[in-house]
Design a protein around this motif. Structure first.
Motif, PDB file in Angstrom:
ATOM      1  N   LEU A  84       0.699  56.116 -49.218  1.00 30.41           N
ATOM      2  CA  LEU A  84      -0.152  56.367 -50.372  1.00 30.41           C
ATOM      3  C   LEU A  84      -0.699  57.790 -50.371  1.00 30.41           C
ATOM      4  N   GLY A  85      -1.041  58.303 -49.197  1.00 32.24           N
ATOM      5  CA  GLY A  85      -1.553  59.670 -49.118  1.00 32.24           C
ATOM      6  C   GLY A  85      -0.570  60.684 -49.668  1.00 32.24           C
ATOM      7  N   GLU A  86       0.705  60.518 -49.312  1.00 31.59           N
ATOM      8  CA  GLU A  86       1.729  61.415 -49.843  1.00 31.59           C
ATOM      9  C   GLU A  86       1.851  61.259 -51.358  1.00 31.59           C
ATOM     10  N   GLY A  87       1.725  60.034 -51.828  1.00 30.45           N
ATOM     11  CA  GLY A  87       1.836  59.798 -53.261  1.00 30.45           C
ATOM     12  C   GLY A  87       0.716  60.441 -54.054  1.00 30.45           C
ATOM     13  N   VAL A  88      -0.506  60.374 -53.527  1.00 26.16           N
ATOM     14  CA  VAL A  88      -1.639  60.998 -54.211  1.00 26.16           C
ATOM     15  C   VAL A  88      -1.450  62.511 -54.268  1.00 26.16           C
ATOM     16  N   LEU A  89      -0.965  63.072 -53.189  1.00 21.58           N
ATOM     17  CA  LEU A  89      -0.721  64.524 -53.154  1.00 21.58           C
ATOM     18  C   LEU A  89       0.308  64.922 -54.216  1.00 21.58           C
ATOM     19  N   THR A  90       1.400  64.183 -54.288  1.00 21.45           N
ATOM     20  CA  THR A  90       2.459  64.498 -55.256  1.00 21.45           C
ATOM     21  C   THR A  90       1.959  64.342 -56.687  1.00 21.45           C
ATOM     22  N   ALA A  91       1.212  63.262 -56.939  1.00 19.50           N
ATOM     23  CA  ALA A  91       0.703  63.026 -58.291  1.00 19.50           C
ATOM     24  C   ALA A  91      -0.255  64.129 -58.724  1.00 19.50           C
ATOM     25  N   THR A  92      -1.080  64.593 -57.801  1.00 19.75           N
ATOM     26  CA  THR A  92      -2.039  65.650 -58.124  1.00 19.75           C
ATOM     27  C   THR A  92      -1.332  66.974 -58.366  1.00 19.75           C
ATOM     28  N   ALA A  93      -0.286  67.221 -57.615  1.00 19.58           N
ATOM     29  CA  ALA A  93       0.459  68.481 -57.754  1.00 19.58           C
ATOM     30  C   ALA A  93       1.161  68.600 -59.099  1.00 19.58           C
ATOM     31  N   ALA A  94       1.319  67.499 -59.824  1.00 20.29           N
ATOM     32  CA  ALA A  94       1.987  67.532 -61.127  1.00 20.29           C
ATOM     33  C   ALA A  94       1.120  68.152 -62.215  1.00 20.29           C
ATOM     34  N   GLY A  95      -0.106  68.527 -61.880  1.00 17.30           N
ATOM     35  CA  GLY A  95      -0.992  69.183 -62.831  1.00 17.30           C
ATOM     36  C   GLY A  95      -2.265  68.406 -63.059  1.00 17.30           C
ATOM     37  N   THR A  96      -3.357  68.871 -62.447  1.00 17.16           N
ATOM     38  CA  THR A  96      -4.625  68.137 -62.516  1.00 17.16           C
ATOM     39  C   THR A  96      -5.788  69.116 -62.476  1.00 17.16           C
ATOM     40  N   ASP A  97      -6.756  68.911 -63.365  1.00 18.19           N
ATOM     41  CA  ASP A  97      -7.986  69.705 -63.342  1.00 18.19           C
ATOM     42  C   ASP A  97      -9.156  68.939 -62.734  1.00 18.19           C
ATOM     43  N   ILE A  98      -9.204  67.627 -62.955  1.00 12.35           N
ATOM     44  CA  ILE A  98     -10.237  66.762 -62.380  1.00 12.35           C
ATOM     45  C   ILE A  98      -9.576  65.458 -61.968  1.00 12.35           C
ATOM     46  N   LEU A  99      -9.922  64.985 -60.783  1.00 13.10           N
ATOM     47  CA  LEU A  99      -9.330  63.768 -60.252  1.00 13.10           C
ATOM     48  C   LEU A  99     -10.376  62.659 -60.219  1.00 13.10           C
ATOM     49  N   LEU A 100     -10.053  61.532 -60.841  1.00 12.55           N
ATOM     50  CA  LEU A 100     -10.880  60.329 -60.787  1.00 12.55           C
ATOM     51  C   LEU A 100     -10.182  59.334 -59.876  1.00 12.55           C
ATOM     52  N   THR A 101     -10.915  58.719 -58.960  1.00  8.23           N
ATOM     53  CA  THR A 101     -10.258  57.862 -57.986  1.00  8.23           C
ATOM     54  C   THR A 101     -10.956  56.528 -57.825  1.00  8.23           C
ATOM     55  N   ALA A 102     -10.144  55.464 -57.756  1.00  6.82           N
ATOM     56  CA  ALA A 102     -10.651  54.141 -57.428  1.00  6.82           C
ATOM     57  C   ALA A 102     -11.094  54.116 -55.966  1.00  6.82           C
ATOM     58  N   PHE A 103     -11.758  53.029 -55.575  1.00  4.80           N
ATOM     59  CA  PHE A 103     -12.337  52.943 -54.240  1.00  4.80           C
ATOM     60  C   PHE A 103     -11.282  53.001 -53.144  1.00  4.80           C
ATOM     61  N   GLY A 104     -10.199  52.231 -53.280  1.00  4.79           N
ATOM     62  CA  GLY A 104      -9.207  52.153 -52.212  1.00  4.79           C
ATOM     63  C   GLY A 104      -8.648  53.497 -51.789  1.00  4.79           C
ATOM     64  N   PRO A 105      -8.111  54.268 -52.727  1.00  7.45           N
ATOM     65  CA  PRO A 105      -7.552  55.571 -52.354  1.00  7.45           C
ATOM     66  C   PRO A 105      -8.576  56.706 -52.315  1.00  7.45           C
ATOM     67  N   ALA A 106      -9.853  56.419 -52.463  1.00  8.69           N
ATOM     68  CA  ALA A 106     -10.866  57.473 -52.592  1.00  8.69           C
ATOM     69  C   ALA A 106     -10.868  58.474 -51.437  1.00  8.69           C
ATOM     70  N   PRO A 107     -10.836  58.047 -50.163  1.00 19.61           N
ATOM     71  CA  PRO A 107     -10.828  59.047 -49.091  1.00 19.61           C
ATOM     72  C   PRO A 107      -9.633  59.990 -49.181  1.00 19.61           C
ATOM     73  N   LEU A 108      -8.464  59.458 -49.541  1.00 23.29           N
ATOM     74  CA  LEU A 108      -7.268  60.281 -49.695  1.00 23.29           C
ATOM     75  C   LEU A 108      -7.426  61.232 -50.875  1.00 23.29           C
ATOM     76  N   SER A 109      -7.930  60.704 -51.968  1.00 25.42           N
ATOM     77  CA  SER A 109      -8.066  61.508 -53.184  1.00 25.42           C
ATOM     78  C   SER A 109      -9.053  62.649 -52.993  1.00 25.42           C
ATOM     79  N   ARG A 110     -10.134  62.387 -52.267  1.00 26.81           N
ATOM     80  CA  ARG A 110     -11.125  63.464 -52.056  1.00 26.81           C
ATOM     81  C   ARG A 110     -10.531  64.615 -51.258  1.00 26.81           C
ATOM     82  N   VAL A 111      -9.763  64.282 -50.225  1.00 27.87           N
ATOM     83  CA  VAL A 111      -9.134  65.339 -49.420  1.00 27.87           C
ATOM     84  C   VAL A 111      -8.106  66.107 -50.252  1.00 27.87           C
ATOM     85  N   VAL A 112      -7.304  65.384 -51.035  1.00 29.79           N
ATOM     86  CA  VAL A 112      -6.318  66.058 -51.877  1.00 29.79           C
ATOM     87  C   VAL A 112      -7.000  66.949 -52.899  1.00 29.79           C
ATOM     88  N   ALA A 113      -8.065  66.459 -53.535  1.00 31.77           N
ATOM     89  CA  ALA A 113      -8.794  67.281 -54.507  1.00 31.77           C
ATOM     90  C   ALA A 113      -9.369  68.522 -53.845  1.00 31.77           C
TER      91      ALA A 113
END
Length: 409
Positions: A84-113
């Protein structure tokens, strides 16, 4: 502004974000929703950009449910997080200005952001911040804890979760050329904004939560465009009194005789039933029972006498919105929390955990749920309060605030 919403898990972990995403898109933003492949059509049908996350939530739920110990379940989840961590990174790299994250992936999303230098915001479907006022969803034997014990349990649950996240967070930080963080945990920074997508009429905002933590109201799933109920369902509803709905959503079978129990209890209780197959692949049938697949709860539930469900956050909210009594049959994670909440709110009899489910217990619970007018009266009252919220508007306001605080590029 390009907004990415990241979520993981079952349909109930995805559907509310389709409604939130639509509202953000209507406000002029470009919205993408990152979820597992089996929900690609759900996202695209709502007019949102879909970005893929790896992993199959059906297999994850089955594996965790079948795990012989908490340690084994934790190992299954840790492997899932690594992908999942790799997936969040790839999804964010596709073009993102602000990231909103659900609870489950939140720790991963914060680091990626952090790695991409963009702001992030928590969008949680269940309480995700420790409090003295109630134990955390997912805490075992949470019936009679003191305020101090409630707070300690919330902190302990986050600490346990941190063990599962630690390795993947270290690898993510290295991939993003971020400085190593000693003692990496899933705990958010003290000033990190968190929105909870349920009504304060259902779970009042704890007084000890910090000001950066909000309860906004529900984010209702977006309806499929042009959806029409099947003729068979319309005919069934018109052929007799309102049926009960029976469905366990994304729960896989944990009960050897679930089909037989449901069918026998419906017959004994003398009720008609619309049974949703779901991931449990329910299949009872009879003259007074109709089997259905996925369909919008906001259309069906108001036409029922009660809803029998697993007490997932989304199904719980849909039942409350419809103003009908509930019969909660919780299975795991946050479901016992919502099941207990439904009972405390006065819209449901005491929860019937899946391991206590028999023909006799389900029959008795159905009779109790349908036989007391107070459950329906309270459900009708609560529905008015739940519908009055505008959860997406609150999130939109905070996103605008975050965007205004970003340094100019």
């Amino acid at each position: 502004m390009r907004i990415l919403i990241v979520t993981a898990g079952s349909r109930g972990d995805v559907a509310p974000f389709t409604g939130l995403g639509q509202r953000l898109q209507q406000a002029g933003h470009q919205v993408a929703l990152a979820a597992h492949d089996r929900f690609a059509d759900l996202v695209r049908d709502c007019g949102l950009e879909y970005r893929a996350l790896p992993g199959d939530p059906v297999e994850l739920v089955r594996a965790r449910t079948a795990a012989p110990s908490p340690e084994a379940a934790g190992a299954v989840f840790a492997a899932f997080l690594d992908e999942l961590g790799e997936g969040v990174l790839t999804a964010t790299a596709a073009g993102t200005d602000i990231l909103l994250t659900a609870f489950g992936p939140a720790p991963l999303s914060r680091v990626v952001a952090e790695g991409f230098g963009i702001p992030s915001l928590g969008v949680y479907l269940a309480p995700g911040v420790p409090t003295r006022e109630f134990p955390p969803p997912g805490w075992p034997d949470a019936g009679h804890l003191s305020p101090a014990d409630n707070l300690a349990a919330g902190r302990e649950l986050l600490a346990r979760t941190g063990v599962l996240y630690a390795d993947v967070l270290r690898r993510l930080r290295a991939r993003l050329d971020l400085p190593a963080s000693t003692g990496e945990t899933p705990n958010p920074p003290d000033d990190w904004l968190i929105c909870h997508g349920y009504s304060s009429a259902v779970v009042p905002r704890p007084t000890d939560w910090p000001t950066n933590v909000h309860v906004t109201g529900y984010w209702w799933p977006a309806g499929p465009p042009g959806w029409q109920p099947p003729d068979l369902l319309v005919d069934f509803l018109q052929a007799g009194p309102p049926p009960v709905f029976v469905g366990f959503g994304s729960m896989t079978p944990t009960h050897e005789r679930l089909h037989e129990v449901v069918a026998a209890a419906v017959k004994r209780a003398g009720v008609r039933a619309v049974v949703q197959s779901g991931w449990a692949e329910l299949g009872p049938a009879g003259d007074d029972t109709l089997l259905v697949g996925d369909l919008p709860h906001d259309w069906l539930f108001p036409r029922t006498a009660a809803v029998v469900h697993h007490a997932g956050a989304g199904t719980t909210g849909a039942g409350l919105r419809a103003g009908v009594p509930a019969l909660p049959v919780p299975v795991l994670v946050d479901q016992p929390f919502w099941a207990d909440r439904l009972h405390r709110l006065g819209v449901a009899p005491p929860p019937l955990p899946i391991h206590e489910l028999t023909t006799d217990t389900l029959t008795d619970a159905l009779r109790s749920c349908l036989g007391r007018s107070t459950y329906r009266d309270r459900a009708t009252e609560l529905a008015h309060q739940v519908r009055a919220d505008d959860g997406p508007a609150a999130v939109l306001s905070l996103i605008t605030q975050l965007d205004g605080e970003r340094p100019a590029s």
